[in-house]
Design a protein around this motif. Structure first.
Motif, PDB file in Angstrom:
ATOM      1  N   TYR A 182      -3.131   1.027  -0.463  1.00  0.00           N
ATOM      2  CA  TYR A 182      -2.217   2.065   0.846  1.00  0.00           C
ATOM      3  C   TYR A 182      -1.419   0.867   1.291  1.00  0.00           C
ATOM      4  N   SER A 183      -1.134   0.203   1.427  1.00  0.00           N
ATOM      5  CA  SER A 183      -0.124  -0.690   2.568  1.00  0.00           C
ATOM      6  C   SER A 183       0.728  -1.170   1.843  1.00  0.00           C
ATOM      7  N   LEU A 184       0.301  -0.970  -0.102  1.00  0.00           N
ATOM      8  CA  LEU A 184       1.172  -1.263  -0.974  1.00  0.00           C
ATOM      9  C   LEU A 184       1.881  -0.502  -1.557  1.00  0.00           C
ATOM     10  N   CYS A 185       1.773   0.436  -1.157  1.00  0.00           N
ATOM     11  CA  CYS A 185       3.226   1.628  -2.152  1.00  0.00           C
ATOM     12  C   CYS A 185       3.957   2.082  -1.371  1.00  0.00           C
ATOM     13  N   GLY A 186       5.226   2.003  -2.462  1.00  0.00           N
ATOM     14  CA  GLY A 186       6.889   1.761  -2.327  1.00  0.00           C
ATOM     15  C   GLY A 186       7.261   0.405  -2.494  1.00  0.00           C
ATOM     16  N   SER A 187       6.637  -0.796  -2.370  1.00  0.00           N
ATOM     17  CA  SER A 187       6.260  -2.229  -2.955  1.00  0.00           C
ATOM     18  C   SER A 187       6.167  -2.685  -3.908  1.00  0.00           C
ATOM     19  N   ALA A 188       7.077  -4.149  -4.409  1.00  0.00           N
ATOM     20  CA  ALA A 188       7.175  -4.562  -5.775  1.00  0.00           C
ATOM     21  C   ALA A 188       5.584  -4.610  -6.027  1.00  0.00           C
ATOM     22  N   SER A 189       4.590  -4.667  -5.119  1.00  0.00           N
ATOM     23  CA  SER A 189       3.456  -5.085  -5.392  1.00  0.00           C
ATOM     24  C   SER A 189       2.184  -3.494  -5.282  1.00  0.00           C
TER      25      SER A 189
END
Length: 298
Positions: A182-189
């Motif tokens: 959930y916290s990685l959504c929208g990131s390069a990961s």
């Protein structure tokens, strides 16, 4: 996806902490386990370091991981524990060496940051017990880690839950801790889930937050072309004084009800005693029948 070479007797396995602090006493049993497997434990500089709750500063944790990543003699990096902190260093790490010489990155929970990022780079990794808790788990979980890193054939057969959605599917295994995904959504990961089998688990979360995280994954297209969903431990869930009205399994089923893929509950992964090793990025075949669930690598 590139799979690192399986280990052999005499290989060196580094133990580092990318997140919360940990001392040598807490990993002595894990070191002994590696030695019984014929492997050599190499301790990183983060073991025993303290910076508030972290195993050293962001710079120190990134440097320790980087050194082990770049050392060609190290055949795997076993993350000592989870907690929180890996996301603070992920963009400070140069992954060019692992692209040339893949090695096993091992752990779960907060280590999901590394699993997800490595998947975007095309490198398989290992969702598995960590030094802090491997001795507290089942014999089956420990054996699964040993057999996986040494390249033994893996096939998991578990009883089927009444709430499972039946069916068969194939795809690369991806995922890990739901809060981290959930916290990685929208990131390069963030993960590309199309045609893949997503694994999720979580610990110590409020039920309404489980729903919020799943709604966010849904809005980010995580379920649109998913091949299958594996749900591990949803451990020590909480509710508010005013009840959310649903348990974790029902929240998950309601979140994916319009999709057509098999769903497995109670899979032995995550913050549970029976936490089996899973190769993230490996092609797998999942069969969900009324009485039994089978997972094997293709």
């Amino acid at each position: 996806m590139r799979k690192p070479d399986f280990v052999k007797t005499g290989d060196k396995i580094a133990i580092v902490s990318t997140a919360r602090k940990i001392n040598l006493k807490e990993i002595k049993e894990a070191i002994a386990i590696l030695e019984t497997w014929g492997l050599v434990a190499i301790l990183g500089s983060t073991i025993g370091k303290e910076n508030n709750q972290f195993a050293g500063s962001d710079r120190e944790r990134a440097s320790d991981f980087q050194n082990m990543l770049d050392d060609k003699e190290i055949k795997g990096i076993w993350c000592a524990r989870g907690g929180y902190g890996t996301v603070r260093i992920i963009d400070k790490i140069d992954f060019s060496s692992i692209l040339k010489y893949p090695k096993w990155i091992i752990g779960y929970s907060d280590v999901t940051v590394l699993h997800s990022h490595l998947h975007t780079l095309g490198i398989c990794s290992l969702h598995a017990p960590m030094p802090i808790d491997i001795h507290k788990g089942t014999e089956a979980s420990m054996v699964s880690l040993k057999n996986t890193v040494f390249g033994e054939k893996i096939r998991y057969n578990i009883p089927s839950s009444k709430k499972n959605i039946l069916g068969n599917c194939k795809g690369q295994l991806i995922g890990g801790n739901l809060s981290i995904l959930y916290s990685l959504c929208g990131s390069a990961s963030s993960l590309d889930t199309s045609g893949k089998i997503l694994c999720i688990e979580d610990l110590d979360e409020y039920l309404y937050h489980i729903d919020r995280m799943l709604q966010n994954l849904k809005r980010n297209g995580y379920f649109d072309n998913l091949s299958g969903l594996i749900v591990g431990g949803m451990t020590k869930m909480h509710d508010n004084n005013v009840s959310f009205g649903k348990k974790a399994k029902r929240i998950i089923l309601d979140s994916v009800q319009e999709y057509d893929f098999p769903v497995v509950f109670n899979f032995p992964m995550g913050h549970v005693e029976d936490n089996r090793a899973l190769i993230m990025g490996a092609e797998a075949f999942l069969q969900v029948h009324k009485d039994q669930v089978t997972l094997e690598y293709i």
